[in-house]
Write a protein that holds these residues in place. Structure first.
Motif, PDB file in Angstrom:
ATOM      1  N   UNK A 195       0.019  -1.277 -11.923  1.00  0.00           N
ATOM      2  CA  UNK A 195      -1.205  -1.453 -11.033  1.00  0.00           C
ATOM      3  C   UNK A 195      -0.560  -2.130  -9.786  1.00  0.00           C
ATOM      4  N   UNK A 196      -0.192  -3.272 -10.244  1.00  0.00           N
ATOM      5  CA  UNK A 196       0.248  -4.214  -8.982  1.00  0.00           C
ATOM      6  C   UNK A 196       1.181  -3.397  -7.973  1.00  0.00           C
ATOM      7  N   UNK A 197       2.107  -2.689  -8.633  1.00  0.00           N
ATOM      8  CA  UNK A 197       3.156  -2.071  -7.878  1.00  0.00           C
ATOM      9  C   UNK A 197       2.335  -0.881  -7.066  1.00  0.00           C
ATOM     10  N   UNK A 198       1.297  -0.274  -7.833  1.00  0.00           N
ATOM     11  CA  UNK A 198       0.746   0.470  -7.105  1.00  0.00           C
ATOM     12  C   UNK A 198      -0.154   0.244  -5.830  1.00  0.00           C
ATOM     13  N   UNK A 199      -0.469  -1.035  -6.199  1.00  0.00           N
ATOM     14  CA  UNK A 199      -1.344  -1.764  -5.087  1.00  0.00           C
ATOM     15  C   UNK A 199      -0.418  -1.832  -3.738  1.00  0.00           C
TER      16      UNK A 199
END
Length: 288
Positions: free
Chosen positions: A106-110
Motif C-alpha cells: 500500500x505504501x508503495x502504491x501511494x
C-alpha cells in the motif's frame, strides 16, 4: 544538520526503508518468483510450529485443576506468549508474511512505486507461499501424534470458534473487526522496527512478541494463521472447507484494512512532504 522537514515528517526514514524492501519484493516476484515462494513458505512453516506450541500449552494447563478450577486461563496467557516469537523468527529469517506485506504494498502504491497488478502479484504469491509452507507441516503433523490429545482438542475448539463467525451477520462483523485489529497490531510492530528509532535487536524482539501476544491472547483474526490452522486441523481431524474459506476471506479483508490502510496508507500520507515542499518553493519564489 537536521533537515527542516524532519520534525514535520518524522516518518520519512520509515517510508524509505519500506520502499527499499518493496523494491526487493517486486524484483523477487518477477525473475525469482520460486525463491520468493520459498521465503513465504518458510513463514507458513514457522506459523505452523508456533501455533501447535500454543495449543499444546493451553491443553496442558486446561487439564490441571487448582482449587477446583481449571488453569485454562493461565494456559491461554502462556500460550499467547509462546506464540509471540513466531513473528521474530519470520523477521530474522527474512521470510515473507502476507499481512506485513499488505502495509508495504500500500505504501508503495501511494508513492507510485508499484502498480496494482504487481502489488496483487506480490501479495498473491506471498499468500500462496504461506499456505504451501503450512501445508507441508500439516502433512507432517498428519503422520504424527503431535495434534492429538489435549493439543488437538484445543485446536479443534479454536477452529469451531473461528468457523462460528461465518454463521451469522453479527459474527461476520465481529470477525472483520478482529481481523482489522490483528493486522493493526502486527504492522504497528513492523512500524516500530522500520522507523529507525529502535536500534537494539532486543527492543525489536520485544515489540514483535508483544504485538503477536495481543492478537493471540485477545483472539484476533490473522488470515495466514487461520489458513495454517485450518489446513493442519483439516488434515488431522477434518474441517468445513466452505466455512474455513469464508473465514479466511473476511480475515483477508480485515487484515488489509488494519495493516494496509490504518498503518500503510495513514503513514504514507502523513509523511508525504511533496505538497509541502512545492508550496514552500512557491512561497519562496513569490518572495524573490
Amino acid at each position: 544538520m537536521t533537515q527542516p522537514t524532519d520534525s514535520l515528517f518524522p516518518g520519512k526514514a520509515f517510508i524509505s526503508t519500506v520502499l527499499e524492501a518493496l523494491e526487493t519484493k517486486t524484483r523477487m516476484t518477477g525473475s525469482l518468483a520460486h525463491r520468493y515462494l520459498m521465503r513465504a513458505g518458510m513463514a507458513g512453516m514457522i506459523v505452523a510450529v508456533f501455533y501447535v506450541v500454543n495449543y499444546a500449552i493451553v491443553g496442558v494447563f486446561d487439564s490441571i485443576s487448582a482449587g477446583g478450577d481449571s488453569l485454562a486461563s493461565v494456559g491461554k496467557l502462556l500460550g499467547a506468549l509462546a506464540f509471540g516469537p513466531a513473528l521474530v523468527f519470520i523477521y530474522y529469517t527474512r521470510s515473507e508474511l502476507l499481512t506485513s506485506n499488505m502495509m508495504v504494498v500500500v505504501i508503495g502504491g501511494y508513492y507510485h512505486r508499484i502498480s496494482v497488478w504487481r502489488g496483487l502479484r506480490v501479495l498473491g504469491l506471498c499468500f500462496l507461499g504461506n499456505f504451501l509452507g503450512g501445508l507441508i507441516f500439516a502433512l507432517l503433523y498428519r503422520f504424527s501424534t503431535l495434534v492429538e490429545g489435549p493439543t488437538g482438542e484445543q485446536a479443534l475448539h479454536s477452529v469451531e470458534t473461528k468457523l462460528a463467525y461465518v454463521s451469522s451477520a453479527s459474527g461476520l462483523v465481529d470477525l472483520f473487526v478482529r481481523a482489522i485489529l490483528c493486522n493493526f497490531m502486527i504492522n504497528l510492530a513492523m512500524l516500530l522496527i522500520y522507523n529507525g528509532y529502535i536500534k537494539e535487536d532486543w527492543s525489536k524482539i520485544f515489540s514483535m512478541i508483544i504485538a503477536v501476544f495481543v492478537f493471540a491472547f485477545l483472539g484476533l483474526e490473522h488470515s495466514v494463521a487461520n489458513t495454517v490452522l485450518f489446513t493442519v486441523v483439516g488434515l488431522t481431524h477434518g474441517v468445513d472447507v466452505a466455512a474455513a474459506a469464508g473465514n479466511v476471506g473476511i480475515a483477508l479483508l480485515g487484515n488489509f484494512v488494519g495493516g494496509g490502510l490504518l498503518i500503510g496508507a495513514y503513514y504514507a500520507y502523513v509523511n508525504d512532504d511533496s505538497r509541502w515542499l512545492r508550496r514552500t518553493a512557491d512561497q519562496h519564489g513569490q518572495d524573490d
